[in-house]
Scaffold this motif. Structure first.
Motif, PDB file in Angstrom:
ATOM      1  N   ASP A 112       0.820  -1.210   0.000  1.00 59.72           N
ATOM      2  CA  ASP A 112       0.000   0.000   0.000  1.00 59.72           C
ATOM      3  C   ASP A 112       0.859   1.268   0.000  1.00 59.72           C
ATOM      4  N   ARG A 113       2.036   1.184  -0.575  1.00 61.05           N
ATOM      5  CA  ARG A 113       2.960   2.317  -0.633  1.00 61.05           C
ATOM      6  C   ARG A 113       2.518   3.292  -1.711  1.00 61.05           C
ATOM      7  N   ASP A 114       2.803   4.578  -1.491  1.00 65.14           N
ATOM      8  CA  ASP A 114       2.491   5.611  -2.478  1.00 65.14           C
ATOM      9  C   ASP A 114       3.745   6.303  -2.996  1.00 65.14           C
ATOM     10  N   ASP A 115       4.912   5.741  -2.712  1.00 66.30           N
ATOM     11  CA  ASP A 115       6.158   6.361  -3.141  1.00 66.30           C
ATOM     12  C   ASP A 115       6.697   5.673  -4.398  1.00 66.30           C
ATOM     13  N   TYR A 116       7.970   5.807  -4.642  1.00 68.29           N
ATOM     14  CA  TYR A 116       8.630   5.236  -5.819  1.00 68.29           C
ATOM     15  C   TYR A 116       8.448   3.724  -5.898  1.00 68.29           C
ATOM     16  N   TYR A 117       8.344   3.062  -4.777  1.00 65.49           N
ATOM     17  CA  TYR A 117       8.296   1.599  -4.708  1.00 65.49           C
ATOM     18  C   TYR A 117       6.864   1.045  -4.716  1.00 65.49           C
ATOM     19  N   ARG A 118       5.913   1.763  -5.261  1.00 67.57           N
ATOM     20  CA  ARG A 118       4.513   1.331  -5.294  1.00 67.57           C
ATOM     21  C   ARG A 118       4.389   0.019  -6.077  1.00 67.57           C
ATOM     22  N   GLY A 119       3.795  -0.991  -5.441  1.00 70.97           N
ATOM     23  CA  GLY A 119       3.573  -2.279  -6.086  1.00 70.97           C
ATOM     24  C   GLY A 119       4.776  -3.205  -6.100  1.00 70.97           C
ATOM     25  N   MET A 120       5.857  -2.839  -5.422  1.00 69.80           N
ATOM     26  CA  MET A 120       7.067  -3.663  -5.400  1.00 69.80           C
ATOM     27  C   MET A 120       7.284  -4.234  -4.000  1.00 69.80           C
ATOM     28  N   ALA A 121       7.910  -5.402  -3.942  1.00 71.29           N
ATOM     29  CA  ALA A 121       8.256  -6.032  -2.666  1.00 71.29           C
ATOM     30  C   ALA A 121       9.583  -5.437  -2.188  1.00 71.29           C
ATOM     31  N   VAL A 122       9.512  -4.540  -1.236  1.00 73.23           N
ATOM     32  CA  VAL A 122      10.683  -3.819  -0.748  1.00 73.23           C
ATOM     33  C   VAL A 122      11.173  -4.436   0.557  1.00 73.23           C
ATOM     34  N   VAL A 123      12.482  -4.610   0.660  1.00 71.39           N
ATOM     35  CA  VAL A 123      13.116  -5.073   1.899  1.00 71.39           C
ATOM     36  C   VAL A 123      13.911  -3.894   2.439  1.00 71.39           C
ATOM     37  N   GLU A 124      13.648  -3.518   3.696  1.00 71.24           N
ATOM     38  CA  GLU A 124      14.324  -2.378   4.311  1.00 71.24           C
ATOM     39  C   GLU A 124      15.244  -2.858   5.420  1.00 71.24           C
ATOM     40  N   ILE A 125      16.465  -2.314   5.430  1.00 67.49           N
ATOM     41  CA  ILE A 125      17.451  -2.634   6.453  1.00 67.49           C
ATOM     42  C   ILE A 125      17.864  -1.323   7.110  1.00 67.49           C
ATOM     43  N   ASP A 126      17.717  -1.250   8.418  1.00 62.65           N
ATOM     44  CA  ASP A 126      18.121  -0.081   9.186  1.00 62.65           C
ATOM     45  C   ASP A 126      18.923  -0.583  10.377  1.00 62.65           C
ATOM     46  N   THR A 127      20.239  -0.521  10.273  1.00 66.92           N
ATOM     47  CA  THR A 127      21.102  -1.124  11.285  1.00 66.92           C
ATOM     48  C   THR A 127      22.388  -0.325  11.444  1.00 66.92           C
ATOM     49  N   VAL A 128      23.157  -0.678  12.443  1.00 68.70           N
ATOM     50  CA  VAL A 128      24.476  -0.087  12.670  1.00 68.70           C
ATOM     51  C   VAL A 128      25.512  -1.170  12.425  1.00 68.70           C
ATOM     52  N   ILE A 129      26.485  -0.872  11.576  1.00 68.44           N
ATOM     53  CA  ILE A 129      27.548  -1.816  11.226  1.00 68.44           C
ATOM     54  C   ILE A 129      28.775  -1.515  12.080  1.00 68.44           C
ATOM     55  N   ASN A 130      29.323  -2.525  12.703  1.00 69.90           N
ATOM     56  CA  ASN A 130      30.560  -2.387  13.475  1.00 69.90           C
ATOM     57  C   ASN A 130      31.723  -2.850  12.618  1.00 69.90           C
ATOM     58  N   MET A 131      32.713  -1.989  12.468  1.00 72.44           N
ATOM     59  CA  MET A 131      33.888  -2.316  11.663  1.00 72.44           C
ATOM     60  C   MET A 131      35.143  -2.062  12.484  1.00 72.44           C
ATOM     61  N   LYS A 132      36.219  -2.722  12.096  1.00 72.45           N
ATOM     62  CA  LYS A 132      37.512  -2.465  12.715  1.00 72.45           C
ATOM     63  C   LYS A 132      38.154  -1.264  12.027  1.00 72.45           C
ATOM     64  N   LEU A 133      39.078  -0.622  12.698  1.00 68.76           N
ATOM     65  CA  LEU A 133      39.761   0.524  12.108  1.00 68.76           C
ATOM     66  C   LEU A 133      40.589   0.126  10.887  1.00 68.76           C
TER      67      LEU A 133
END
Length: 113
Positions: free
Chosen positions: A38-59
């Motif tokens: 039921d999206r009304d943005d660019y992704y209307r009618g598409m199966a969208v996967v959203e990832i919102d996370t923090v990545i830990n990396m070494k220096l």
């Protein structure tokens, strides 16, 4: 009074320029449809996967790889659209932790199998 005004202008310019979105889309293939979306943005009618996370990396590490496998979210395992969003909060977190932690917001749409 002038110094405060110029400082506020410079801070707002830094905030606005550090927020951006990059979207990459494949010319070949069709996006995986989602008829219940039921999206009304660019992704209307598409199966969208959203990832919102923090990545830990070494220096010492220079890059990070996130693997996308065949699953319920991505039946084909192939990407059609990838969107990466950078925000001021993500830039601040990276600066404060000297690049060890990075806030990542990614949206992707797989190709139709």
């Amino acid at each position: 009074m002038k110094q405060i005004k110029y400082s506020l202008i410079m801070i707002s310019l830094c905030i606005l320029t550090s927020c951006y979105t990059v979207r990459l889309r494949s010319v070949n293939g069709t996006p995986q449809p989602d008829p219940f979306s039921d999206r009304d943005d660019y992704y209307r009618g598409m199966a969208v996967v959203e990832i919102d996370t923090v990545i830990n990396m070494k220096l010492t590490s220079k890059d990070f790889t996130y693997l996308i496998k065949e699953s319920d979210n991505c039946e084909s395992g192939k990407l059609n659209i990838v969107e990466y969003r950078n925000t001021f909060g993500g830039v601040l977190l990276s600066a404060i932790t000297f690049g060890r932690k990075r806030k990542v917001k990614i949206k992707y749409v797989c190709e139709k199998p």
